[in-house]
Write an enzyme that holds these catalytic residues in place. Sequence first.
Site, PDB file in Angstrom:
ATOM      1  N   SER A  84       0.840  -1.193   0.000  1.00 56.56           N
ATOM      2  CA  SER A  84       0.000   0.000   0.000  1.00 56.56           C
ATOM      3  C   SER A  84       0.878   1.246   0.000  1.00 56.56           C
ATOM      4  O   SER A  84       2.016   1.212   0.482  1.00 56.56           O
ATOM      5  CB  SER A  84      -0.923   0.006   1.228  1.00 56.56           C
ATOM      6  OG  SER A  84      -1.824   1.101   1.194  1.00 56.56           O
ATOM      7  N   ASP A  85       0.330   2.327  -0.541  1.00 56.13           N
ATOM      8  CA  ASP A  85       1.054   3.589  -0.520  1.00 56.13           C
ATOM      9  C   ASP A  85       0.048   4.729  -0.526  1.00 56.13           C
ATOM     10  O   ASP A  85      -1.065   4.590  -1.048  1.00 56.13           O
ATOM     11  CB  ASP A  85       1.981   3.721  -1.736  1.00 56.13           C
ATOM     12  CG  ASP A  85       2.961   4.867  -1.576  1.00 56.13           C
ATOM     13  OD1 ASP A  85       3.960   4.677  -0.850  1.00 56.13           O
ATOM     14  OD2 ASP A  85       2.713   5.951  -2.130  1.00 56.13           O
ATOM     15  N   GLN A  86       0.454   5.844   0.064  1.00 57.26           N
ATOM     16  CA  GLN A  86      -0.420   7.015   0.122  1.00 57.26           C
ATOM     17  C   GLN A  86       0.343   8.257  -0.323  1.00 57.26           C
ATOM     18  O   GLN A  86       1.483   8.489   0.090  1.00 57.26           O
ATOM     19  CB  GLN A  86      -0.946   7.219   1.537  1.00 57.26           C
ATOM     20  CG  GLN A  86      -1.937   8.380   1.662  1.00 57.26           C
ATOM     21  CD  GLN A  86      -2.428   8.535   3.088  1.00 57.26           C
ATOM     22  OE1 GLN A  86      -1.754   9.119   3.911  1.00 57.26           O
ATOM     23  NE2 GLN A  86      -3.604   7.987   3.369  1.00 57.26           N
TER      24      GLN A  86
END
Length: 201
Positions: free
Chosen positions: A77-79
């Site tokens: 995941s990445d934001q």
Amino acid sequence: MPPAPAVPIPRALVLGSTSVYRRELLSRLRLPFAVEPPHVDEDPLPGEAPAELARRLAAAKAAAVARLHPAAVVIGSDQVADLDGEPLGKPGNHANAVAQLRRMSGRTVVFQTALTVMCQESGFVQHDLAPVRVRFRALQDDEIEAYLRAEQPYDCAGSAKSEGLGIALLDAIDSDDPTALVGLPLIRTCRMLRAAGVSVF
């Protein structure tokens, strides 16, 4: 007598992340999981839009860890904070955080939280994006300073730590996956784990 049908062996679950926030969120599902740092370069490509950057990094993190654990179901995941199409990453220090929050004051920022779930051995892979629209209040410098001293959110995209005192900086949050702003959209995570054959219950 015919042989009993084979019972599938549950696959290990691995979170490809160094984020303590994602680790805490995934632990809410009460599933056993391991954590593996993905060692991925997080610098944006020239002209790369924030949503595409988040998608690319989530997929790259999952793929890097899946190569180390090919039989496991891996979560990446990445934001990226999206301010009018410009990516805002983790500030890293106090001065950068002050500058980010001054820019976001009184404006709407979209926090693009991307998710990839894959299993190299089975060939399973799914990607999704959980955008969260966040409207910031008009912030005073003393409010910014008090917040940063209290929370020190220097490892958070856009300096925003909504699960703590950062909630007081905001006017509104618009999301269909409530934990996405913290860093891991658990509704989508559960959906994708089920599709990968992981029983959440």
